[in-house]
Structures are given as C-alpha cells and as structure tokens.
Design a protein around this motif. Structure first.
Motif, PDB file in Angstrom:
ATOM      1  N   THR A  75       0.860  -1.183   0.000  1.00 45.45           N
ATOM      2  CA  THR A  75       0.000   0.000   0.000  1.00 45.45           C
ATOM      3  C   THR A  75       0.894   1.230   0.000  1.00 45.45           C
ATOM      4  N   THR A 117       0.397   5.455  -0.138  1.00 48.91           N
ATOM      5  CA  THR A 117      -0.504   6.608  -0.244  1.00 48.91           C
ATOM      6  C   THR A 117       0.185   7.837  -0.803  1.00 48.91           C
ATOM      7  N   SER A 140       1.049   5.477   4.046  1.00 48.13           N
ATOM      8  CA  SER A 140       1.900   4.346   3.697  1.00 48.13           C
ATOM      9  C   SER A 140       2.956   4.808   2.699  1.00 48.13           C
ATOM     10  N   THR A 175       3.677   1.773   7.160  1.00 50.06           N
ATOM     11  CA  THR A 175       2.421   2.497   7.396  1.00 50.06           C
ATOM     12  C   THR A 175       2.495   3.124   8.789  1.00 50.06           C
TER      13      THR A 175
END
Length: 533
Positions: free
Chosen positions: A30, A32, A87, A143
């Motif tokens: 993941t 972001t 993340s 994260t």
C-alpha cells in the motif's frame, strides 16, 4: 554467482522470512504518497516542534547504538496519533537499533524519509523481522503517522512494517557512495542507489531532451522517424556497424546519421522536420565519444546556414532560461560565457587561434610541411581540406571555450554541403564549438544532383584508397535530388555533449545511463560483473 559469504548470510535471512510465512519478494503493498509528498504534506508539524534536543538521529554515519529506554519514551511522547495514517515505500539506507525501538532511513525516487519503529507499536513478528532480518538495501513498506522527533526531524511513526524485497547483495561503502569510476559505469544501478547526484544528472538530461523537442515544435518543426537499418550508410563520414537481415539475405548498416532520409522528406514537401534519436558509429571511445549516441537533426526549407546560426543562439538562450541556468557556466577548470558568441572563418581560426602562418596555409604542400615540422603525424595522401582538418583538431578546437561558430569549411571535408557561390573551394557550412568541443554542425544543403553525384564518386575513390570513414554512393538519394529539393539548411546537435556541457560533466560516460565498456573477460559485460561490496 552468489557465492560471497555476506550474500550467503542474506540469502539465509530471505529463507528465514519464508519460514515465517512471509514472501521476501512480495507484490502486496500500500502506498498513499511519495516520501517527498509526505515531507511536504506534514511540514507544518515542524512549526510546533519542541526545542529540546536529544541525541541526533539524522546522522548517517552511525550504525549502532545501545538501548535507551528513556529516550525511546520521550520520542514516543512527541508522536501524535491524531495524524492520518500514510503508507510509504522505499529502500532502507540506514538502520539504527535502540533496544525496543529503531530508526531507519527510507529512500524512494523523490526523497529520504526517517521512520521510527517501536516494539510497542508493531506486532511481535514485525518487530522480530525488523530487528533480526531487516538490512540496509532492503525495500520496505511502512504504514504510520507523521510526527517530529525531539531533534526536529519530520518522520513517520510506524504502525506496520513489511519487507517487500530482500536485498541479497550488500550495498557498497554504506553512505560514502560508490567511488570506483569503472564500477559505477558497469553497474549503473548501484551507482544510482548510492550517488544521488548521478540520478539528478539523468533527471536533468530528461528535462533537456524534453525542452529540445519543445523548442523545435514551437518553431513549427515536425518530429519524424526514419530507419535505423540502412541499405547504404550515409549522412556523415564514419565507419558503420554492419549486421545481417536474414529474411532479405542482405547486409544492413546501423545508421550513422539520419540526414539523407530527412532530406528526402524535404524533397517530398515537408518544410521543417527534425528527428531526435540514436546514431551508431564503429569508432574508438574516449571522454567525448561513444559508439551509440543521441543527436537531433533538423532541416529547414527556404533557409540558409546564416539563419541556422541565429536559431542556434535562440536555442541556447531558451535552454538556459527554462533550466534556470546562468549565462556563465562552469566547465571543468574554466567558465563558458554564453554572452560571448563569436563567428570566425575556418582559415582565420587556423591563423589567429592556431598560430599557423598565413604562408603555411597557401596550399596543401605548405601546410603539410608545417604540420610535419610541428611533429604532427600524418596519414599519406591527405588532400588540402583534410590537412586543414588535422591542423584544426591539433591547434584550434581545444581553445574554443566560449560559443564560437567556425564557418567556411573546406569543401573537401563537406561532401553534403552547398558550395559557396563566390569561392567554390569552401562550403556554406559552420560548426559550433563550446568548451573546446564540437556541439553542432550545420550548413546550407547541397541540392544540385550532378554536383552531389560527383562528390559521392570522390568519396568512393577515397574509400577504395583505404579511407574507412568515406561515404558510400547513394544513387537513390541523388535520384531524389533530381526531383528538386528547395534551398534548405540543416543542422545536427549532439545531445550527449549538450548534456555534458549543461551539467558540467567532462566524460560522456557520466551522461549515458549505460555507456559502452570494454569487456572484463571473454564473457559478456553482464556475465563478468560482480557484486560491489
């Protein structure tokens, strides 16, 4: 291949991850935001950072530290879980274990970001992996939320940590960078990891190429593509690479220049075209030559070489402005001043810059005698134009630091350029020199098919006499000229040398991601490469 002791230890750790049910080469992640975006998005937190300073965690020279429980608790007390979870991903460039916590530096393409990992926040397995199996060079997914350490560094406080890619070859020299020049060129991927300035050079190269395209598009030029495999090599005096086309059962040549195809397009009715692509010349290698290199060639109908000189000045002014560069640029130990443009004829440069007496420039015999007296080694049977070329290379070229257009080239070394109307022994041609190197070559194009045919014949005679760089006869190109090519000016600019100039790199290998290198063994370069530890 992977028989190094340190590599074997890392392979064992990769296997240990598998035993824990973790894939050491996972694709489940993941992300972001990038590291740079994280630092920008949460920069406002720095405004409220407490002034009390603890032991610095930003030093990349330290590699170990004793556990400090009180320091860890203070760091955690400064973290705020009110921030949203983000993340990030990247390569681990630094690890500092502190008992129940650790700091790592993570680098993605955009920036380096510090992460704080605590046993209190991570799962038991995650912290075990961090403490026992994580190493510099691994690629991770973190994260967590943004916070500022007591030393004032914006960081990410990890809630989760995952190894995405296990690096089994250790990075060289920790944070001191990869300094072995030969190794840097052979394993550019390691060079890019270790030396951020190298990556910046290639980012700038990409920007320069984009700006080159934009400049010519804004001037109304059309970008085109012409063949890379030629039935007849042409467009420049150079030795070609030869390959075999099996289906056609014929030899083909990697192109040494796109010139003759681009001029065919001018015959066909296009009035302004350019191509930015690779050329290939089977020549020696040095700090300014690579067997494959990038060049832009452009052709402009109903224009003259004098107009190309004006356009070239505009081109450099455009690049300097868009790249936010000053008019004075460092070039090794000297400075190139782009406010000092000059134009000088070929013969005048030999006399005024090369210090060759005018009497020695009268004819081929006098010039040959002068060059031999100066200790210059000469091939046999050089004509007057080629003798001038030798003299220019020996005594003039390296002295042309500020931008200088050398005009009125000898016709003998200009087989594709238009003859001057007043003096048929010279061509309506120029070359641009900056920093002691040729950067561009341009001329009013020869569009007389009969004259072109005779010049090709002269080139063929030179080739038969042993000149491997002389041009071939291209009857189809002569045929194209027979249909009529309008008055045209054309020019080529070496992209690699342009990038060298604008980035202050004295070797072409520093501006090519994967330059040509001599093989270390009889095997290929790839087979002979070894880990840089």
């Amino acid at each position: 291949m992977f028989d190094n002791t340190y590599i074997a230890q890392r392979v064992q750790k990769a296997n240990a991850l598998r035993e824990l049910g973790l894939n050491p080469y996972s694709n489940a992640l993941t992300r972001t935001m990038s590291n740079a975006a994280f630092l920008q998005c949460y920069a406002h937190l720095l405004d409220s950072n407490p002034s009390q300073a603890l032991e610095s965690t930003s030093s990349l020279e330290s590699t170990t530290s004793k556990s400090n429980t009180s320091q860890t608790s203070k760091l955690e007390s400064n973290a705020t879980e009110s921030q949203p979870l983000e993340s990030i991903v990247g390569r681990v460039k630094f690890i500092r274990i502190m008992g129940k916590a650790c700091f790592i530096k993570i680098q993605d393409e955009s920036a380096i970001l510090q992460a704080y990992l605590s046993k209190n926040e991570l799962s038991e397995q995650e912290f075990l992996v961090v403490k026992k199996l994580l190493e510099v060079g691994d690629i991770v997914n973190i994260t967590g939320y943004a916070f500022v350490t007591k030393t004032g560094e914006l960081s990410i406080h990890a809630n989760a940590c995952k190894i995405l890619t296990k690096s089994i070859i250790p990075l060289p020299e920790k944070f001191h960078g990869l300094t072995d020049i030969e190794a840097r060129y052979r394993q550019r991927y390691v060079d890019l990891i270790m030396n951020p300035s190298v990556k910046e050079t290639f980012i700038l190269r990409s920007r320069i190429i984009a700006l080159v395209r934009r400049f010519f598009e804004e001037k109304g030029f059309l970008e085109v593509e012409t063949p890379m495999l030629h039935p007849i090599p042409g467009g420049a005096n150079a030795k070609p690479f030869i390959t075999r086309h099996n289906a056609l059962n014929v030899d083909r040549y990697l192109r040494i220049a796109p010139e003759l195809y681009l001029k065919r397009l001018i015959v066909g009715g296009f009035e302004a075209v350019f191509e930015l692509n690779r050329n290939f010349r089977n020549e020696g290698m040095d700090h300014s030559h690579n067997p494959e290199f990038s060049m832009i060639e452009f052709y402009w109908a109903y224009r003259t070489y004098e107009e190309l000189i004006t356009l070239t000045k505009e081109f450099f002014a455009y690049l300097l402005e868009k790249l936010n560069l000053p008019t004075k640029l460092p070039w090794g130990d000297v400075e190139v001043d782009f406010s000092k443009w000059s134009v000088l004829s070929y013969k005048e440069s030999l006399h005024s810059i090369g210090n060759i007496p005018e009497s020695a420039l009268e004819n081929a015999k006098s010039l040959e005698t002068h060059l031999l007296q100066k200790g210059v080694k000469l091939e046999s049977n050089l004509n007057y134009g080629k003798l001038q070329d030798v003299a220019f290379s020996e005594f003039v070229e390296s002295k042309l630091i500020h931008p200088t257009f050398i005009t009125q080239y000898p016709i003998d070394i200009s087989p594709l350029a238009r003859r001057n109307d007043e003096d048929p022994s010279i061509a309506d041609r120029f070359e641009l020199f900056i920093g002691g190197k040729e950067i561009a070559n341009g001329f009013s194009e020869l569009n007389d098919p009969l004259d072109q045919y005779e010049r090709f014949l002269a080139q063929v005679r030179q080739k038969d006499a042993g000149d491997e760089e002389a041009q071939y006869m291209d009857e189809d190109f002569v045929n194209a000229l027979g249909y009529g090519m309008p008055p045209t000016a054309g020019q080529g600019i070496g992209i690699d040398r342009l990038v060298m100039l604008l980035t202050n790199n004295k070797s072409i290998k520093d501006v090519l991601l994967f330059p040509a290198m001599k093989s270390q063994t009889k095997a290929t370069d790839t087979e002979s490469s070894k880990p840089l530890t």
